[in-house]
Write a protein that holds these residues in place. Structure first.
Motif, PDB file in Angstrom:
ATOM      1  N   ALA A   1      51.763  36.289  44.242  1.00  0.00           N
ATOM      2  CA  ALA A   1      50.839  35.649  43.060  1.00  0.00           C
ATOM      3  C   ALA A   1      50.822  36.349  42.048  1.00  0.00           C
ATOM      4  O   ALA A   1      51.004  35.783  40.676  1.00  0.00           O
ATOM      5  CB  ALA A   1      49.422  35.476  43.689  1.00  0.00           C
ATOM      6  N   CYS A   2      50.669  37.709  41.934  1.00  0.00           N
ATOM      7  CA  CYS A   2      50.878  38.588  40.748  1.00  0.00           C
ATOM      8  C   CYS A   2      52.084  38.510  40.068  1.00  0.00           C
ATOM      9  O   CYS A   2      52.070  38.472  38.719  1.00  0.00           O
ATOM     10  CB  CYS A   2      50.191  39.990  40.968  1.00  0.00           C
TER      11      CYS A   2
ATOM     12  N   VAL B   1      41.961  40.334  40.555  1.00  0.00           N
ATOM     13  CA  VAL B   1      42.156  40.152  42.002  1.00  0.00           C
ATOM     14  C   VAL B   1      40.919  40.700  42.704  1.00  0.00           C
ATOM     15  O   VAL B   1      40.241  41.593  41.909  1.00  0.00           O
ATOM     16  CB  VAL B   1      43.332  41.248  42.427  1.00  0.00           C
ATOM     17  N   HIS B   2      40.545  40.478  43.626  1.00  0.00           N
ATOM     18  CA  HIS B   2      39.263  40.806  44.407  1.00  0.00           C
ATOM     19  C   HIS B   2      39.536  42.083  44.909  1.00  0.00           C
ATOM     20  O   HIS B   2      40.391  42.506  46.005  1.00  0.00           O
ATOM     21  CB  HIS B   2      38.837  40.039  45.484  1.00  0.00           C
ATOM     22  N   ALA B   3      38.451  43.218  44.565  1.00  0.00           N
ATOM     23  CA  ALA B   3      38.756  44.462  44.934  1.00  0.00           C
ATOM     24  C   ALA B   3      38.545  44.633  46.494  1.00  0.00           C
ATOM     25  O   ALA B   3      39.203  45.445  47.246  1.00  0.00           O
ATOM     26  CB  ALA B   3      37.826  45.294  44.318  1.00  0.00           C
ATOM     27  N   CYS B   4      37.990  43.685  47.050  1.00  0.00           N
ATOM     28  CA  CYS B   4      37.446  43.724  48.729  1.00  0.00           C
ATOM     29  C   CYS B   4      38.825  43.137  49.500  1.00  0.00           C
ATOM     30  O   CYS B   4      38.623  43.150  50.620  1.00  0.00           O
ATOM     31  CB  CYS B   4      36.191  42.902  48.856  1.00  0.00           C
ATOM     32  N   SER B   5      40.002  42.910  48.698  1.00  0.00           N
ATOM     33  CA  SER B   5      40.918  42.636  49.571  1.00  0.00           C
ATOM     34  C   SER B   5      41.648  43.746  50.331  1.00  0.00           C
ATOM     35  O   SER B   5      42.339  43.792  51.100  1.00  0.00           O
ATOM     36  CB  SER B   5      42.040  41.842  48.599  1.00  0.00           C
ATOM     37  N   GLY B   6      41.049  44.891  49.546  1.00  0.00           N
ATOM     38  CA  GLY B   6      41.674  46.367  50.164  1.00  0.00           C
ATOM     39  C   GLY B   6      42.651  46.853  49.578  1.00  0.00           C
ATOM     40  O   GLY B   6      43.407  46.086  48.654  1.00  0.00           O
ATOM     41  N   ARG B   7      42.762  48.043  49.988  1.00  0.00           N
ATOM     42  CA  ARG B   7      43.741  49.235  49.073  1.00  0.00           C
ATOM     43  C   ARG B   7      45.199  48.609  49.221  1.00  0.00           C
ATOM     44  O   ARG B   7      45.807  48.567  48.182  1.00  0.00           O
ATOM     45  CB  ARG B   7      43.674  50.409  49.428  1.00  0.00           C
ATOM     46  N   GLU B   8      45.610  48.282  50.540  1.00  0.00           N
ATOM     47  CA  GLU B   8      46.906  47.813  50.535  1.00  0.00           C
ATOM     48  C   GLU B   8      47.427  46.717  49.813  1.00  0.00           C
ATOM     49  O   GLU B   8      48.344  46.611  49.026  1.00  0.00           O
ATOM     50  CB  GLU B   8      47.273  47.544  52.034  1.00  0.00           C
ATOM     51  N   ALA B   9      46.553  45.650  49.774  1.00  0.00           N
ATOM     52  CA  ALA B   9      46.627  44.358  49.094  1.00  0.00           C
ATOM     53  C   ALA B   9      46.736  44.641  47.633  1.00  0.00           C
ATOM     54  O   ALA B   9      47.369  44.053  46.958  1.00  0.00           O
ATOM     55  CB  ALA B   9      45.696  43.278  49.496  1.00  0.00           C
ATOM     56  N   LEU B  10      45.674  45.469  47.110  1.00  0.00           N
ATOM     57  CA  LEU B  10      45.595  45.702  45.714  1.00  0.00           C
ATOM     58  C   LEU B  10      46.884  46.337  45.348  1.00  0.00           C
ATOM     59  O   LEU B  10      47.334  46.152  43.957  1.00  0.00           O
ATOM     60  CB  LEU B  10      44.457  46.572  45.526  1.00  0.00           C
ATOM     61  N   ALA B  11      47.334  47.360  45.931  1.00  0.00           N
ATOM     62  CA  ALA B  11      48.649  48.228  45.417  1.00  0.00           C
ATOM     63  C   ALA B  11      49.757  47.194  45.728  1.00  0.00           C
ATOM     64  O   ALA B  11      50.582  47.146  44.796  1.00  0.00           O
ATOM     65  CB  ALA B  11      48.842  49.289  46.572  1.00  0.00           C
ATOM     66  N   ALA B  12      49.722  46.351  46.414  1.00  0.00           N
ATOM     67  CA  ALA B  12      51.023  45.346  46.529  1.00  0.00           C
ATOM     68  C   ALA B  12      50.805  44.286  45.315  1.00  0.00           C
ATOM     69  O   ALA B  12      51.880  43.953  44.732  1.00  0.00           O
ATOM     70  CB  ALA B  12      51.096  44.483  47.856  1.00  0.00           C
ATOM     71  N   ALA B  13      49.764  44.162  45.042  1.00  0.00           N
ATOM     72  CA  ALA B  13      49.484  43.115  43.772  1.00  0.00           C
ATOM     73  C   ALA B  13      50.148  43.779  42.480  1.00  0.00           C
ATOM     74  O   ALA B  13      50.755  43.289  41.689  1.00  0.00           O
ATOM     75  CB  ALA B  13      47.980  42.834  43.713  1.00  0.00           C
ATOM     76  N   GLN B  14      49.665  45.086  42.566  1.00  0.00           N
ATOM     77  CA  GLN B  14      49.985  45.726  41.171  1.00  0.00           C
ATOM     78  C   GLN B  14      51.589  46.024  41.199  1.00  0.00           C
ATOM     79  O   GLN B  14      51.989  45.832  40.125  1.00  0.00           O
ATOM     80  CB  GLN B  14      49.601  47.168  41.134  1.00  0.00           C
ATOM     81  N   ALA B  15      52.219  46.232  42.501  1.00  0.00           N
ATOM     82  CA  ALA B  15      53.608  46.477  42.327  1.00  0.00           C
ATOM     83  C   ALA B  15      54.254  45.122  41.912  1.00  0.00           C
ATOM     84  O   ALA B  15      55.248  44.948  41.280  1.00  0.00           O
ATOM     85  CB  ALA B  15      54.269  46.800  43.677  1.00  0.00           C
ATOM     86  N   GLY B  16      53.721  43.827  42.450  1.00  0.00           N
ATOM     87  CA  GLY B  16      54.263  42.594  42.106  1.00  0.00           C
ATOM     88  C   GLY B  16      54.200  42.151  40.829  1.00  0.00           C
ATOM     89  O   GLY B  16      55.064  41.677  40.302  1.00  0.00           O
ATOM     90  N   ALA B  17      52.880  42.631  40.217  1.00  0.00           N
ATOM     91  CA  ALA B  17      52.756  42.126  38.663  1.00  0.00           C
ATOM     92  C   ALA B  17      53.792  42.839  37.717  1.00  0.00           C
ATOM     93  O   ALA B  17      54.066  42.497  36.999  1.00  0.00           O
ATOM     94  CB  ALA B  17      51.532  42.619  38.243  1.00  0.00           C
ATOM     95  N   CYS B  18      54.015  44.290  38.074  1.00  0.00           N
ATOM     96  CA  CYS B  18      54.836  44.925  37.340  1.00  0.00           C
ATOM     97  C   CYS B  18      56.364  44.466  37.451  1.00  0.00           C
ATOM     98  O   CYS B  18      57.101  44.448  36.572  1.00  0.00           O
ATOM     99  CB  CYS B  18      54.918  46.506  37.914  1.00  0.00           C
TER     100      CYS B  18
END
Length: 232
Positions: free
Chosen positions: A65-66, A79-96
């Protein structure tokens, strides 16, 4: 400015009525009505877009999505912080990755902490979260920082605490902004524009006090005048 409009024609008409507008926020209602094209249309008008879809899913879905949101040219993505660290890191990588494919700068992901419509009593009663929002928000912000996220969305009442823990360039974006005398609506933890900036906010989100005003351009100018006193 939050584009509190149900479709693309009314959103585009609103932004056309405010010549000095630079940043707009596209939320769920407008995006569900108009789709990705509305982001392209707004960017075509020279506007910078904050895509506020509050992604919350498994890591692979968050990343995809990102990635797509970044390819549209959105510069801020929630992104929702409560999705958790792994999902947040994946979102960041996808956006970049998505931004790089289009030759764009990487967007800033903003982790949503606790929505400004919540108060402490409902937080306990409906979610069974024993911590108050004032305690829970710093926990989620720290999780976002650990995952490499560039900022957070928080109530203006939590800005000072978060800014003390997370200095610039970590972005703190605050909805729930209401100029003096404006009704709070469905927001519970609100603050005036000047007070939020003084507390350490990086950006403010102002929607209905401008978009629902009889004269949106005049309401926008009044908000800008209040902030210009601060040199912002």
């Amino acid at each position: 400015m939050a584009l509190d409009r149900p479709d693309a024609p009314s959103a585009l008409a609103l932004v056309a009525s405010i010549p000095d507008l630079l940043w707009v926020k596209v939320g769920l209602e407008l995006f569900c009505s108009a789709g990705p094209d509305v982001v392209r249309q707004l960017r075509g008008e020279g506007l910078r877009v904050f895509l506020d879809l509050k992604f919350h899913d498994i890591p692979a879905t968050m990343a995809g999505a990102c990635r797509r949101a970044a390819r549209l040219g959105a510069e801020l993505i929630t992104v929702h912080a409560c999705s958790g660290r792994e999902a947040l890191a994946a979102a960041q990588a996808g956006a970049c990755e998505g931004a790089a494919r289009e030759g764009l700068d990487s967007p800033t992901l903003l982790a949503v902490t606790v929505l400004t419509s919540w108060d402490a009593a409902r937080f306990r009663a409906e979610l069974a979260v024993t911590e108050s929002p004032d305690d829970y928000v710093p926990r989620l912000a720290a999780l976002a920082v650990a995952a490499g996220i560039g900022g957070a969305v928080c109530s203006p009442h939590e800005v000072a605490v978060l800014r003390g823990a997370h200095p610039e360039p970590f972005a703190l974006v605050t909805p729930g902004i209401r100029p003096a005398g404006a009704p709070a609506g469905d927001q519970r933890r609100v603050m005036t524009p000047a007070a939020a900036i003084n507390a350490g906010a990086s950006r403010l989100v102002i929607g209905r006090p401008i978009s629902a005003a009889a004269d949106p351009a005049a309401a926008f100018a009044a908000c800008c005048a209040e902030l210009s006193i601060l040199g912002r």
